[in-house]
Design a protein around this motif. Structure first.
Motif, PDB file in Angstrom:
ATOM      1  N   VAL A  62      14.603  20.483  -0.584  1.00 49.13           N
ATOM      2  CA  VAL A  62      14.256  19.254  -1.317  1.00 49.13           C
ATOM      3  C   VAL A  62      14.760  18.044  -0.551  1.00 49.13           C
ATOM      4  N   ARG A  63      15.991  18.099  -0.090  1.00 45.58           N
ATOM      5  CA  ARG A  63      16.568  16.975   0.646  1.00 45.58           C
ATOM      6  C   ARG A  63      15.859  16.750   1.975  1.00 45.58           C
ATOM      7  N   ALA A  64      15.475  17.822   2.635  1.00 48.12           N
ATOM      8  CA  ALA A  64      14.800  17.697   3.931  1.00 48.12           C
ATOM      9  C   ALA A  64      13.440  17.024   3.810  1.00 48.12           C
ATOM     10  N   MET A  65      12.820  17.119   2.634  1.00 51.16           N
ATOM     11  CA  MET A  65      11.490  16.560   2.436  1.00 51.16           C
ATOM     12  C   MET A  65      11.507  15.134   1.914  1.00 51.16           C
ATOM     13  N   ARG A  66      12.687  14.562   1.697  1.00 47.17           N
ATOM     14  CA  ARG A  66      12.775  13.240   1.080  1.00 47.17           C
ATOM     15  C   ARG A  66      13.597  12.276   1.932  1.00 47.17           C
ATOM     16  N   TYR A  67      13.144  11.012   1.904  1.00 46.51           N
ATOM     17  CA  TYR A  67      13.897   9.961   2.576  1.00 46.51           C
ATOM     18  C   TYR A  67      15.159   9.632   1.775  1.00 46.51           C
ATOM     19  N   PRO A  68      16.200   9.111   2.464  1.00 43.14           N
ATOM     20  CA  PRO A  68      17.386   8.646   1.741  1.00 43.14           C
ATOM     21  C   PRO A  68      17.019   7.557   0.728  1.00 43.14           C
ATOM     22  N   PRO A  69      17.776   7.449  -0.366  1.00 41.00           N
ATOM     23  CA  PRO A  69      19.026   8.170  -0.646  1.00 41.00           C
ATOM     24  C   PRO A  69      18.835   9.544  -1.288  1.00 41.00           C
ATOM     25  N   GLU A  70      17.589   9.935  -1.577  1.00 41.47           N
ATOM     26  CA  GLU A  70      17.363  11.230  -2.225  1.00 41.47           C
ATOM     27  C   GLU A  70      17.460  12.396  -1.257  1.00 41.47           C
ATOM     28  N   GLY A  71      17.327  12.120   0.044  1.00 40.70           N
ATOM     29  CA  GLY A  71      17.317  13.199   1.021  1.00 40.70           C
ATOM     30  C   GLY A  71      17.761  12.736   2.388  1.00 40.70           C
ATOM     31  N   THR A  80       7.503   4.976  -0.799  1.00 42.45           N
ATOM     32  CA  THR A  80       6.736   5.669  -1.841  1.00 42.45           C
ATOM     33  C   THR A  80       6.463   7.143  -1.546  1.00 42.45           C
ATOM     34  N   ALA A  81       6.766   7.612  -0.352  1.00 50.11           N
ATOM     35  CA  ALA A  81       6.381   8.968   0.052  1.00 50.11           C
ATOM     36  C   ALA A  81       7.084  10.063  -0.740  1.00 50.11           C
ATOM     37  N   ASN A  82       8.341   9.838  -1.122  1.00 53.17           N
ATOM     38  CA  ASN A  82       9.104  10.898  -1.789  1.00 53.17           C
ATOM     39  C   ASN A  82       8.379  11.467  -3.004  1.00 53.17           C
ATOM     40  N   ASP A  83       7.764  10.600  -3.777  1.00 54.38           N
ATOM     41  CA  ASP A  83       7.109  11.046  -5.009  1.00 54.38           C
ATOM     42  C   ASP A  83       5.883  11.914  -4.742  1.00 54.38           C
ATOM     43  N   GLN A  84       5.365  11.880  -3.516  1.00 60.58           N
ATOM     44  CA  GLN A  84       4.154  12.639  -3.189  1.00 60.58           C
ATOM     45  C   GLN A  84       4.446  13.944  -2.460  1.00 60.58           C
ATOM     46  N   MET A  85       5.721  14.232  -2.222  1.00 61.15           N
ATOM     47  CA  MET A  85       6.080  15.475  -1.557  1.00 61.15           C
ATOM     48  C   MET A  85       6.048  16.630  -2.558  1.00 61.15           C
ATOM     49  N   CYS A  86       5.479  17.737  -2.145  1.00 65.37           N
ATOM     50  CA  CYS A  86       5.363  18.922  -3.009  1.00 65.37           C
ATOM     51  C   CYS A  86       5.986  20.105  -2.288  1.00 65.37           C
ATOM     52  N   LEU A  87       6.995  20.699  -2.902  1.00 69.10           N
ATOM     53  CA  LEU A  87       7.713  21.826  -2.308  1.00 69.10           C
ATOM     54  C   LEU A  87       7.427  23.105  -3.078  1.00 69.10           C
ATOM     55  N   LEU A  88       6.907  24.087  -2.350  1.00 68.98           N
ATOM     56  CA  LEU A  88       6.681  25.432  -2.877  1.00 68.98           C
ATOM     57  C   LEU A  88       7.602  26.378  -2.122  1.00 68.98           C
ATOM     58  N   VAL A  89       8.416  27.138  -2.845  1.00 66.00           N
ATOM     59  CA  VAL A  89       9.343  28.065  -2.190  1.00 66.00           C
ATOM     60  C   VAL A  89       8.907  29.493  -2.449  1.00 66.00           C
ATOM     61  N   MET A 131       0.854  -1.199   0.000  1.00 69.12           N
ATOM     62  CA  MET A 131       0.000   0.000   0.000  1.00 69.12           C
ATOM     63  C   MET A 131       0.886   1.244   0.000  1.00 69.12           C
ATOM     64  N   PRO A 132       0.776   2.080  -1.015  1.00 73.97           N
ATOM     65  CA  PRO A 132       1.658   3.253  -1.125  1.00 73.97           C
ATOM     66  C   PRO A 132       1.144   4.459  -0.338  1.00 73.97           C
ATOM     67  N   ALA A 133       1.985   5.480  -0.258  1.00 76.29           N
ATOM     68  CA  ALA A 133       1.592   6.749   0.355  1.00 76.29           C
ATOM     69  C   ALA A 133       0.439   7.370  -0.433  1.00 76.29           C
ATOM     70  N   PRO A 134      -0.439   8.138   0.225  1.00 74.94           N
ATOM     71  CA  PRO A 134      -1.553   8.770  -0.485  1.00 74.94           C
ATOM     72  C   PRO A 134      -1.072   9.663  -1.624  1.00 74.94           C
ATOM     73  N   THR A 135      -1.826   9.679  -2.698  1.00 74.77           N
ATOM     74  CA  THR A 135      -1.488  10.506  -3.854  1.00 74.77           C
ATOM     75  C   THR A 135      -1.703  11.973  -3.529  1.00 74.77           C
ATOM     76  N   ASN A 136      -0.728  12.788  -3.867  1.00 78.55           N
ATOM     77  CA  ASN A 136      -0.835  14.230  -3.681  1.00 78.55           C
ATOM     78  C   ASN A 136      -1.519  14.827  -4.921  1.00 78.55           C
ATOM     79  N   THR A 137      -2.827  14.990  -4.839  1.00 72.76           N
ATOM     80  CA  THR A 137      -3.588  15.462  -6.000  1.00 72.76           C
ATOM     81  C   THR A 137      -3.260  16.916  -6.340  1.00 72.76           C
ATOM     82  N   PHE A 138      -2.881  17.713  -5.349  1.00 75.73           N
ATOM     83  CA  PHE A 138      -2.466  19.097  -5.604  1.00 75.73           C
ATOM     84  C   PHE A 138      -1.208  19.115  -6.474  1.00 75.73           C
ATOM     85  N   LYS A 139      -0.240  18.304  -6.138  1.00 70.25           N
ATOM     86  CA  LYS A 139       0.992  18.197  -6.923  1.00 70.25           C
ATOM     87  C   LYS A 139       0.671  17.755  -8.346  1.00 70.25           C
TER      88      LYS A 139
END
Length: 257
Positions: free
Chosen positions: A108-117, A140-149, A1-9
């Protein structure tokens, strides 16, 4: 079961325009009410509203299942604070005062699990994983993270092209009030040179692979921003809406100017 889809992203990636509002009451009851209005996204504001981790989490709970997607604005981009709000269930963060590509890459790194963050992988304790109810959350969470700066100073605008080149940034939000103050026009985001900077910035963001965002509480100004490329556009602030409606009611019934 993956992380919920970020529909906003997903909607940003498809180029859809999404209309939002600021949630500044720092209270889940008020945010739940706002969530019934039909806005596409709501900013749970931790920079200029009296929010803490628990009040942010309570508002995330209040918006669960709502059409309005919660965007959490932290007062700063500290790694520990990002980790806490992501574990509390946030998927989209808005981080203020970004002035360099290096800052953006750190976020970006702070919002992602290793090895991407570098996000800490203690998801077993987290609301985000439904308290271990989502077995594939970490994977699966990394793909659902959305960063707005937020770019809201002259230095940030000068570094805009470099920030736009950072992989993992989904959108760039121009802060008109802070930009105006930094350009020597405090309280006047309608000053001609500020307006031109905003127009140029929105256009450059819209021409990139990132989404352009901004806030305007004046309808005409919001329409201008939309025409200049704003994709995630905030058009109201809840505390201002209440104050305005209350003052108008008092004026109507008291005869005061």
């Amino acid at each position: 079961m993956p992380a919920p889809t970020n529909t906003f992203k997903q909607r940003l990636a498809r180029g859809e325009r999404v209309i939002g509002c600021w949630a500044g009451f720092a209270d889940p009851y008020a945010t739940e009410i706002l969530g019934t209005a039909g806005f596409d996204w709501l900013v749970i504001d931790g920079e200029h509203a009296p929010n803490d981790l628990r009040s942010i989490m309570a508002q995330l709970v209040a918006l669960k299942g709502a059409h309005s997607h919660p965007v959490v604005r932290l007062p700063m981009g500290e790694t520990w604070a990002i980790k806490q709000v992501l574990d509390a269930g946030a998927q989209t963060l808005l981080i203020p005062l970004i002035e360099s590509a290096d800052q953006a890459r750190d976020l970006v790194r702070a919002m992602r699990y290793p090895p991407e963050g570098i996000r800490g992988a203690g998801a077993a304790l987290a609301r985000a994983s439904e308290f271990s109810g989502i077995p594939d959350y970490v994977a699966t969470a990394n793909d659902q993270m959305c960063l707005l700066v937020q770019v809201e100073t002259r230095a940030g605008m000068e570094a805009l092209d470099e920030i736009l080149a950072v992989e993992g940034v989904d959108g760039v939000f121009i802060g008109p009030a802070d930009l105006a103050a930094d350009m020597g026009h405090p309280g006047n985001s309608g000053a001609p040179e500020v307006v031109e900077a905003i127009r140029d910035g929105l256009g450059r963001i819209a021409a990139s692979d990132k989404a352009a965002g901004i806030l305007a509480v004046d309808d005409k100004v919001a329409q201008d921003y939309a025409a200049w490329g704003a994709q995630f556009l905030a058009v109201g602030i809840d505390v201002v809406m209440l104050a305005k409606a209350a003052r108008q009611t008092v004026k109507l019934w008291s005869g005061r100017d």
